[in-house]
Design a protein around this motif. Sequence first.
Motif, PDB file in Angstrom:
ATOM      1  N   GLY A  51      28.738  40.660  29.638  1.00  0.00           N
ATOM      2  CA  GLY A  51      29.001  40.868  31.053  1.00  0.00           C
ATOM      3  C   GLY A  51      30.377  40.389  31.464  1.00  0.00           C
ATOM      4  N   ALA A  52      30.793  39.248  30.915  1.00  0.00           N
ATOM      5  CA  ALA A  52      32.118  38.704  31.253  1.00  0.00           C
ATOM      6  C   ALA A  52      33.234  39.588  30.707  1.00  0.00           C
ATOM      7  N   GLU A  53      33.038  40.162  29.505  1.00  0.00           N
ATOM      8  CA  GLU A  53      34.094  40.955  28.887  1.00  0.00           C
ATOM      9  C   GLU A  53      34.105  42.395  29.363  1.00  0.00           C
ATOM     10  N   HIS A  54      32.933  42.991  29.555  1.00  0.00           N
ATOM     11  CA  HIS A  54      32.869  44.427  29.814  1.00  0.00           C
ATOM     12  C   HIS A  54      32.335  44.775  31.204  1.00  0.00           C
ATOM     13  N   GLY A  55      31.643  43.857  31.867  1.00  0.00           N
ATOM     14  CA  GLY A  55      31.044  44.164  33.150  1.00  0.00           C
ATOM     15  C   GLY A  55      32.057  44.171  34.279  1.00  0.00           C
ATOM     16  N   PRO A  56      31.577  44.397  35.497  1.00  0.00           N
ATOM     17  CA  PRO A  56      30.194  44.707  35.860  1.00  0.00           C
ATOM     18  C   PRO A  56      29.807  46.133  35.465  1.00  0.00           C
ATOM     19  N   PHE A  57      28.492  46.374  35.406  1.00  0.00           N
ATOM     20  CA  PHE A  57      27.967  47.680  35.021  1.00  0.00           C
ATOM     21  C   PHE A  57      27.295  48.342  36.222  1.00  0.00           C
ATOM     22  N   ASP A  58      27.516  49.641  36.366  1.00  0.00           N
ATOM     23  CA  ASP A  58      26.844  50.384  37.426  1.00  0.00           C
ATOM     24  C   ASP A  58      25.352  50.473  37.177  1.00  0.00           C
ATOM     25  N   VAL A  59      24.960  50.587  35.902  1.00  0.00           N
ATOM     26  CA  VAL A  59      23.551  50.692  35.550  1.00  0.00           C
ATOM     27  C   VAL A  59      23.349  50.081  34.175  1.00  0.00           C
ATOM     28  N   THR A  60      22.222  49.434  33.987  1.00  0.00           N
ATOM     29  CA  THR A  60      21.840  48.932  32.666  1.00  0.00           C
ATOM     30  C   THR A  60      20.531  49.589  32.254  1.00  0.00           C
ATOM     31  N   LEU A  61      20.457  49.986  30.991  1.00  0.00           N
ATOM     32  CA  LEU A  61      19.235  50.522  30.388  1.00  0.00           C
ATOM     33  C   LEU A  61      18.652  49.405  29.533  1.00  0.00           C
ATOM     34  N   MET A  62      17.548  48.837  29.983  1.00  0.00           N
ATOM     35  CA  MET A  62      17.067  47.580  29.431  1.00  0.00           C
ATOM     36  C   MET A  62      15.719  47.751  28.737  1.00  0.00           C
ATOM     37  N   GLN A  63      15.617  47.234  27.521  1.00  0.00           N
ATOM     38  CA  GLN A  63      14.350  47.230  26.776  1.00  0.00           C
ATOM     39  C   GLN A  63      13.375  46.276  27.444  1.00  0.00           C
TER      40      GLN A  63
ATOM     41  N   HIS B  25      19.926  41.396  32.638  1.00  0.00           N
ATOM     42  CA  HIS B  25      20.598  42.307  33.564  1.00  0.00           C
ATOM     43  C   HIS B  25      21.532  41.526  34.493  1.00  0.00           C
ATOM     44  N   LEU B  26      21.067  40.406  34.987  1.00  0.00           N
ATOM     45  CA  LEU B  26      21.905  39.586  35.855  1.00  0.00           C
ATOM     46  C   LEU B  26      23.059  38.968  35.076  1.00  0.00           C
ATOM     47  N   ASP B  27      22.805  38.529  33.847  1.00  0.00           N
ATOM     48  CA  ASP B  27      23.884  38.014  32.996  1.00  0.00           C
ATOM     49  C   ASP B  27      24.971  39.077  32.794  1.00  0.00           C
ATOM     50  N   LEU B  28      24.535  40.323  32.655  1.00  0.00           N
ATOM     51  CA  LEU B  28      25.450  41.423  32.381  1.00  0.00           C
ATOM     52  C   LEU B  28      26.237  41.860  33.611  1.00  0.00           C
ATOM     53  N   ARG B  29      25.842  41.343  34.774  1.00  0.00           N
ATOM     54  CA  ARG B  29      26.432  41.757  36.047  1.00  0.00           C
ATOM     55  C   ARG B  29      26.106  43.216  36.301  1.00  0.00           C
TER      56      ARG B  29
END
Length: 380
Positions: free
Chosen positions: A280-292, A314-318
């Motif tokens: 999340g810190a390197e690549h986020g924030p994300f518009d949508v996450t697809l989560m298992q 999901h929250l960690d990933l922003r």
Amino acid sequence: MGAAEEEAAERAAGRGLWRVAGVAALAGLAWVGRDVPAQLGGRLTGARAERAARSPQFRDGTFHNRGSSRSMAGAPDRNLLKELVFGKQKRRPTTSVPLLRPAPVPTGDPGRELNVVWYGHASTLIEIEGRRVLVDPVWSDRCSPSALVGPRRIHEPPVRLDELPPVDAVLISHDHYDHLDLETVRGLLAHQSAPFLVPLGVGAHLDRWGVPAERIVELDWSESHQVGGLTLTATPAQHFSGRGLRRDGTLWSSWVIAGAHRKVFYTGDSGYFDGYAAIGAEHGPFDVTLMQIGAYDRAWPSIHMFPEEAVAAHLDLRGGLFVPVHWATFNLALHDWSEPVDRLWAEAKARDVRLAVPRPGERVVVDDPPPVDGWWQAVA
């Protein structure tokens, strides 16, 4: 002919019939299992093995997670086999899972388009900035090396494989049967021209299955590849791999799909780990996450997330919108069929996380997602 001679002749005829039946049974088994050796895939050799050996994730002949994890199921206070056979969980819905055909793509600025079509389990189409990325496609009836045994589909695919629109890339998270499927790969070879982007070593399977070398892109964690204006990056996950008796001979990964304006994250299969915050810190924030969210159990807590952990990740990933995957299609664990999404909905409300739970085949417009309506409760 005397009675003794008749009895001997009958015994001989009986032995002959049993031999014929035995040969026929063996021939039948051979026919049914004819694809099993191919299903097991390939092995790392030559330049592919040399490249794997240079990976920071590779040592002592196998790939490893960065943190400590346990991939073997174990619960000393439970008999997992007995629970699998005699457990009281409702591991299948009581009626048919509702399927939809994706609605027409909404009109708008194609440069900022972002939609998700979930086909069931982890198989998902991402429509981003005028491009299409297909994730972990599995269209077969079973996720197994055998056509006769192994987890069978709870619902049909909402569209046929040959009905998919042209895609720009196919992403594979790891080589387990519910994420990498021989027959689906063969179908994509016949109907699509997109490259397959896979973690290190998984290209050996594709190579054995006839995928041309120019359509195989293998990436280590933190490596990226450009496709039509998109940057596709393999990122860490906490899981394992293997299609036969040998484990961890290929790498596993999550994926970042980034355009000029929109970003998507896909977990693949993974336990909860501190890598999500780093991603999340390197690549986020994300518009949508697809989560298992499915196939979890306290007997294997470090390789599949519980729904509450998926929300934390999901929250960690922003992340912005949360779309659950890896549930509803294959029975791979001991929990109730609907439990993962019930727990997810409760946790998302408790932590104020935006959530969309599509029916298989339903297109989710990320900027205008459908409200959560509890559709699964009517069939559970």
